[in-house]
Design a protein around this motif. Structure first.
Motif, mmCIF file in Angstrom:
data_model
loop_
_atom_site.group_PDB
_atom_site.id
_atom_site.type_symbol
_atom_site.label_atom_id
_atom_site.label_comp_id
_atom_site.label_asym_id
_atom_site.label_seq_id
_atom_site.Cartn_x
_atom_site.Cartn_y
_atom_site.Cartn_z
ATOM 1 N N ALA A 36 -10.986 44.328 -9.853
ATOM 2 C CA ALA A 36 -10.448 43.918 -11.146
ATOM 3 C C ALA A 36 -11.579 43.598 -12.104
ATOM 4 C CB ALA A 36 -9.559 42.696 -10.971
ATOM 5 N N ARG A 37 -11.419 44.016 -13.349
ATOM 6 C CA ARG A 37 -12.403 43.698 -14.385
ATOM 7 C C ARG A 37 -12.286 42.225 -14.787
ATOM 8 N NH1 ARG A 37 -12.993 47.725 -19.334
ATOM 9 N NH2 ARG A 37 -13.505 48.998 -17.538
ATOM 10 N N ASP A 38 -11.066 41.736 -14.814
ATOM 11 C CA ASP A 38 -10.838 40.316 -15.080
ATOM 12 C C ASP A 38 -9.609 39.901 -14.266
ATOM 13 O OD1 ASP A 38 -8.632 41.235 -16.542
ATOM 14 O OD2 ASP A 38 -9.880 41.439 -18.330
ATOM 15 N N ASP A 40 -6.527 39.687 -15.241
ATOM 16 C CA ASP A 40 -5.299 40.345 -15.678
ATOM 17 C C ASP A 40 -5.308 41.789 -15.180
ATOM 18 O OD1 ASP A 40 -3.112 41.398 -16.907
ATOM 19 O OD2 ASP A 40 -3.941 41.298 -18.940
ATOM 20 N N THR A 41 -4.546 42.076 -14.144
ATOM 21 C CA THR A 41 -4.531 43.446 -13.604
ATOM 22 C C THR A 41 -3.222 44.151 -13.945
ATOM 23 O OG1 THR A 41 -3.805 42.558 -11.499
ATOM 24 C CG2 THR A 41 -6.150 43.015 -11.725
ATOM 25 N N CYS A 46 -7.811 47.482 -16.618
ATOM 26 C CA CYS A 46 -8.230 46.224 -15.977
ATOM 27 C C CYS A 46 -8.895 46.452 -14.626
ATOM 28 C CB CYS A 46 -7.035 45.303 -15.786
ATOM 29 S SG CYS A 46 -6.252 44.853 -17.326
#
Ligand code: SF4
Length: 59
Positions: A36-38, A40-41, A46
């Motif tokens: 995950a990039r952050d 919020d997937t 994301c």
């Protein structure tokens, strides 16, 4: 294994990654890690290939 290897289980179009197959839109690694990039997937953007590494001299 060099970038001439095309892992047909991992399609990829990121040509500026040093692991991209030289001759087709596949990864040359045996396996990759996706993360995950952050936190919020909920959207496509994301997630990232965390095995990406920039090609020398490309970026
Ligand atoms: S490491 Fe990730 S970004 Fe790089 S070629 Fe393989 S799948 Fe694509």
């Amino acid at each position: 294994m060099g970038t001439e290897f095309a892992n047909k289980a991992i399609e990829c179009s990121i040509e500026n990654c040093k692991h991209h197959c030289c001759c087709a839109d596949y990864c040359s690694l045996e396996k990759i890690k996706v993360g995950a990039r952050d936190n919020d997937t909920t959207k496509l953007h994301c997630t990232d290939c965390q095995s990406f590494a920039p090609k020398q001299g490309c970026c």
